[in-house]
Write a protein that holds these residues in place. Structure first.
Motif, mmCIF file in Angstrom:
data_model
loop_
_atom_site.group_PDB
_atom_site.id
_atom_site.type_symbol
_atom_site.label_atom_id
_atom_site.label_comp_id
_atom_site.label_asym_id
_atom_site.label_seq_id
_atom_site.Cartn_x
_atom_site.Cartn_y
_atom_site.Cartn_z
ATOM 1 N N HIS A 225 61.047 36.294 2.642
ATOM 2 C CA HIS A 225 60.846 35.765 3.905
ATOM 3 C C HIS A 225 59.265 35.313 4.053
ATOM 4 O O HIS A 225 59.162 34.117 4.402
ATOM 5 C CB HIS A 225 60.979 36.872 5.226
ATOM 6 N N LEU A 226 58.396 35.984 3.559
ATOM 7 C CA LEU A 226 57.155 35.451 3.375
ATOM 8 C C LEU A 226 56.910 34.400 2.373
ATOM 9 O O LEU A 226 56.280 33.542 2.598
ATOM 10 C CB LEU A 226 56.229 36.848 2.930
ATOM 11 N N ARG A 227 57.598 34.675 1.167
ATOM 12 C CA ARG A 227 57.363 33.553 0.119
ATOM 13 C C ARG A 227 57.921 32.312 0.616
ATOM 14 O O ARG A 227 57.267 31.270 0.421
ATOM 15 C CB ARG A 227 58.224 33.908 -1.334
ATOM 16 N N PHE A 228 58.950 32.152 1.389
ATOM 17 C CA PHE A 228 59.512 30.939 1.773
ATOM 18 C C PHE A 228 58.647 30.136 2.654
ATOM 19 O O PHE A 228 58.652 28.860 3.048
ATOM 20 C CB PHE A 228 60.824 30.843 2.109
ATOM 21 N N LYS A 229 57.844 30.947 3.415
ATOM 22 C CA LYS A 229 57.038 30.561 4.507
ATOM 23 C C LYS A 229 55.574 30.137 3.828
ATOM 24 O O LYS A 229 54.972 29.044 4.569
ATOM 25 C CB LYS A 229 56.874 31.461 5.763
ATOM 26 N N TYR A 230 55.324 31.084 2.995
ATOM 27 C CA TYR A 230 53.895 30.524 2.472
ATOM 28 C C TYR A 230 54.073 30.703 0.863
ATOM 29 O O TYR A 230 53.822 31.474 0.314
ATOM 30 C CB TYR A 230 52.930 31.957 2.780
ATOM 31 N N PRO A 231 54.641 29.592 0.443
ATOM 32 C CA PRO A 231 54.869 29.353 -0.966
ATOM 33 C C PRO A 231 53.638 29.467 -1.869
ATOM 34 O O PRO A 231 53.677 29.860 -3.081
ATOM 35 C CB PRO A 231 55.517 28.058 -1.148
ATOM 36 N N THR A 232 52.338 29.296 -1.448
ATOM 37 C CA THR A 232 51.281 29.457 -2.228
ATOM 38 C C THR A 232 50.414 30.533 -2.161
ATOM 39 O O THR A 232 49.401 30.792 -2.963
ATOM 40 C CB THR A 232 50.306 28.116 -2.071
ATOM 41 N N TYR A 233 50.768 31.582 -1.183
ATOM 42 C CA TYR A 233 49.993 32.703 -1.094
ATOM 43 C C TYR A 233 50.512 33.836 -1.857
ATOM 44 O O TYR A 233 51.458 33.922 -2.471
ATOM 45 C CB TYR A 233 50.308 33.164 0.298
ATOM 46 N N ILE A 234 49.565 34.392 -2.365
ATOM 47 C CA ILE A 234 49.548 35.525 -3.392
ATOM 48 C C ILE A 234 49.455 36.881 -2.615
ATOM 49 O O ILE A 234 48.153 37.099 -2.393
ATOM 50 C CB ILE A 234 48.605 35.618 -4.846
ATOM 51 N N PHE A 235 50.415 37.446 -2.272
ATOM 52 C CA PHE A 235 50.284 38.753 -1.494
ATOM 53 C C PHE A 235 50.151 39.958 -2.315
ATOM 54 O O PHE A 235 50.481 40.223 -3.380
ATOM 55 C CB PHE A 235 51.603 39.039 -0.724
ATOM 56 N N ASP A 236 49.342 40.913 -1.685
ATOM 57 C CA ASP A 236 48.846 42.034 -2.214
ATOM 58 C C ASP A 236 49.380 43.183 -1.736
ATOM 59 O O ASP A 236 50.721 43.631 -1.651
ATOM 60 C CB ASP A 236 47.305 42.082 -2.479
ATOM 61 N N ASN A 237 48.539 43.730 -0.806
ATOM 62 C CA ASN A 237 48.988 45.126 -0.021
ATOM 63 C C ASN A 237 49.824 44.677 1.139
ATOM 64 O O ASN A 237 49.300 43.958 1.965
ATOM 65 C CB ASN A 237 47.821 45.706 0.465
ATOM 66 N N ILE A 238 50.863 45.607 1.003
ATOM 67 C CA ILE A 238 51.715 45.146 2.390
ATOM 68 C C ILE A 238 52.004 46.365 3.043
ATOM 69 O O ILE A 238 52.615 47.440 2.538
ATOM 70 C CB ILE A 238 53.216 44.835 1.897
ATOM 71 N N SER A 239 51.591 46.587 4.177
ATOM 72 C CA SER A 239 51.562 48.033 4.944
ATOM 73 C C SER A 239 52.399 47.862 6.203
ATOM 74 O O SER A 239 52.677 46.868 7.028
ATOM 75 C CB SER A 239 50.148 48.564 5.392
ATOM 76 N N PHE A 240 53.008 49.169 6.819
ATOM 77 C CA PHE A 240 53.760 49.112 7.931
ATOM 78 C C PHE A 240 52.984 49.623 9.033
ATOM 79 O O PHE A 240 52.251 50.811 8.879
ATOM 80 C CB PHE A 240 55.070 49.983 7.835
ATOM 81 N N GLU A 241 52.725 48.913 10.128
ATOM 82 C CA GLU A 241 51.672 49.440 10.972
ATOM 83 C C GLU A 241 52.327 49.272 12.386
ATOM 84 O O GLU A 241 53.293 48.577 12.919
ATOM 85 C CB GLU A 241 50.437 48.714 11.093
ATOM 86 N N LEU A 242 52.018 49.840 13.348
ATOM 87 C CA LEU A 242 52.093 49.542 14.900
ATOM 88 C C LEU A 242 51.060 49.133 15.667
ATOM 89 O O LEU A 242 49.873 49.250 15.401
ATOM 90 C CB LEU A 242 52.616 51.143 15.455
ATOM 91 N N ASP A 243 51.353 48.168 16.663
ATOM 92 C CA ASP A 243 50.207 47.845 17.575
ATOM 93 C C ASP A 243 50.123 48.948 18.681
ATOM 94 O O ASP A 243 50.908 49.921 18.684
ATOM 95 C CB ASP A 243 50.692 46.461 18.377
ATOM 96 N N GLU A 244 49.267 48.673 19.785
ATOM 97 C CA GLU A 244 49.307 49.651 20.851
ATOM 98 C C GLU A 244 50.378 49.872 21.711
ATOM 99 O O GLU A 244 50.218 50.989 22.209
ATOM 100 C CB GLU A 244 47.773 49.401 21.506
ATOM 101 N N ASN A 245 51.243 48.969 21.556
ATOM 102 C CA ASN A 245 52.453 49.274 22.429
ATOM 103 C C ASN A 245 53.555 49.763 21.579
ATOM 104 O O ASN A 245 54.733 49.912 22.003
ATOM 105 C CB ASN A 245 52.805 47.794 22.936
ATOM 106 N N GLY A 246 53.411 49.961 20.399
ATOM 107 C CA GLY A 246 54.467 50.624 19.386
ATOM 108 C C GLY A 246 55.468 49.699 18.711
ATOM 109 O O GLY A 246 56.211 50.051 18.408
#
Length: 562
Positions: A225-246
């Protein structure tokens, strides 16, 4: 015509193979990506191999063929790609760019007691990732609706959520078959582990389900999903997080290369992906929202400090003379500070095996780095020292946190049994690691530690600035003898809290009776039982022989009363 058709079909087959490879491998279309160069080197090699095979087949059939220039062009092209790839790697290395690597990180020297305040243990993470995982898996086993179809993933990202340290991890499909039967509905929940209270909660999503994750197989796979949206980006760290609303999000760091083709790796941007809708927002690293805790991966920060510490006098010095060379120690942990997650690790000389010369805190959102010149035992020495106190039980120590207890830098560790469950807690003095306190509870461990510090002549004073304060009318006043020492336990009108005062520490308490108005300054304890440090502004004497010393590691930074 047949020859032309054959060539067209061959080309189409190769394009299909290349497309399948791209769909699976997902290389970034970026000259800074190693995968980008390997993709084209492999692709051209396959094309040349197929063409040469056709050439050999025709020659074997007895046909007279001229030397095809495509071979020369193809070999030349592959050679150029390999040459640029190798030279680019060399020119990007610290061997040539030691000064540039050393300047990738800015380090500020700070005072330990100014930044690391004495805080309440309800803000301190008592578990490591492995223990959190065990608690999460046990909780998952009790979820009858989910247990047969899902399991907890191993992300367990540590974040500050609503001012509390927690680890969060999404559920994942239990198998490819379970994915096939559940993927239309998505993943319905995530696991949240409170690192201070050691409680687990399986949070069911009310406004949809997690449709985009690394656990999908087709276009909803997060990386695709990320690659097709951002074909030139080299992704590194991917984390699972919550905003303040959960609301669950994936925070995806984008690499930035500051030196040559492949060198000087930091983070330039952050893509935040809504795990439910797949909607993405692209931020420059300096514009990342405050609720995000993970922009820089731990390994990236550690590598940056190692460059900073070892390359001060050039690359050759880092290998040969090693003058003034410092490096990070073998492990790290996390500390909540200023509503951010800071990575903590010790700093030691590259030639030393026994002690630290200081430690650093590194902000995982901003890369801000603070150095504290606190000499003492390495973390592994503190872990061994704590394990030695319970060697008959066979407990193992977690990597320590560095806390301020009585204005003394102190390692705080959990001790786990063979099943990975926390059974005891330990506190080890950084500068005198033979001073070790063990307790079944945090409060018990802290009290023993305070007493041991006094017995060993370690400076320890009351930080009256951060005590909590309350005034009220005495409703109940009871006396008891604890370990041979008389104590008064007082309850104020309109409150369920109990205030503990040792008579041996402050005889003044005997002048009070029920109905009198009294002012306490105190530190919070467990189960609403607090240790009084001051009465009406007078500091209670600390008796070095008492086992009921003040609970000063529970002092809060912001008093809620007074």
């Amino acid at each position: 015509m047949k020859r032309l058709l054959s060539k067209v079909l061959t080309l189409l087959c190769l394009l299909v193979i290349a497309g399948i490879y791209y769909y699976i491998a997902l290389p970034a279309i970026n000259i800074h990506s190693v995968g980008f160069w390997l993709f084209f080197i492999v692709l051209f090699s396959i094309l040349l191999l197929v063409y040469s095979q056709r050439y050999r087949t025709k020659k074997a059939q007895g046909k007279k063929l001229k030397q095809d220039p495509i071979f020369k062009i193809g070999n030349l092209l592959i050679g150029i790609l390999l040459l640029v790839f190798i030279i680019g790697g060399v020119l990007s290395s610290p061997i040539i760019n030691a000064k540039k690597y050393q300047q990738l990180l800015t380090v500020e020297t700070r005072e330990f007691t100014d930044d690391i305040k004495q805080v309440s243990f309800d803000k301190i993470p008592l578990l490591d990732k492995d223990s959190a995982s065990i608690i999460g898996n046990r909780k998952m086993g009790s979820m009858v609706d989910y247990a047969s179809q899902f399991e907890v993933s191993d992300y367990y990202t540590q974040i500050n959520y609503q001012d509390s340290p927690v680890r969060v991890s999404p559920l994942r499909y239990a198998s490819p078959i379970k994915w096939l039967t559940n993927q239309s509905d998505g993943i319905p929940a995530y696991m949240k582990i409170d690192m201070a209270t050691q409680t687990a909660e399986c949070v069911k999503l009310e406004n949809g389900s997690i449709k985009y994750s690394p656990f999908e197989y087709l276009n909803r796979n997060l990386y695709r999903h990320l690659r097709f949206k951002y074909p030139t980006y080299i992704f590194d760290n991917i984390s699972f997080e919550l905003d303040e609303n959960g609301t669950p999000y994936w925070t995806c760091s984008v690499k930035k290369f500051n030196i040559g083709l492949f060198g000087g790796e930091t983070v330039g941007r952050l893509v935040i992906c809504n795990a439910i809708t797949g909607e993405t927002i692209d931020y420059a690293v300096e514009d990342v929202p405050q609720w995000v805790d993970h922009v820089y991966a731990a390994d990236t920060l550690l590598n940056l400090y190692d460059y900073y510490g070892t390359l001060k006098h050039g690359f050759l010095n880092s290998v040969l003379g090693q003058k003034d060379c410092l490096k990070t120690t073998e492990g790290y942990n996390y500390i909540a500070l200023d509503d951010d997650v800071w990575l903590y690790t010790g700093i030691t000389s590259v030639t030393s095996d026994e002690s630290n010369v200081g430690f650093v805190l590194m902000n995982q959102r901003t890369k801000e780095t603070r150095y504290y010149a606190v000499t003492g035992a390495k973390e592994v020495s503190a872990m061994s020292s704590a394990e030695g106190q319970v060697q008959h039980l066979g407990y193992t120590a977690t990597f320590p946190l560095l806390l301020n207890i009585g204005n003394e830098p102190t390692y705080f560790l959990a001790l786990k049994d063979g099943a990975g469950l926390v059974k005891k807690y330990a506190m080890v003095n950084v500068q005198k690691y033979q001073v070790v306190a063990i307790g079944d509870t945090v409060s018990e461990c802290q009290k023993q530690y305070i007493s041991l510090m006094k017995e060993n002549g370690i400076h320890n004073e009351i930080d009256t600035e951060h005590l909590k304060k309350t005034t009220g009318v005495i409703q109940t006043m009871a006396q008891a003898v604890i370990d041979g020492n008389s104590h008064y336990y007082i309850v104020l009108k309109g409150s369920d809290e109990i205030f503990d005062i040792a008579v041996s520490d402050n005889i003044k308490i005997v002048r009070y009776q029920e109905g009198d108005t009294i002012t306490f300054e105190y530190t919070e304890g467990e189960n609403q039982i607090h240790t009084v440090v001051l009465i009406d502004g007078e500091v209670i004497k600390i008796d070095s022989n008492s086992n009921d010393d003040f609970d000063d590691s529970l002092i809060e930074e912001n008093p809620s009363n007074g």
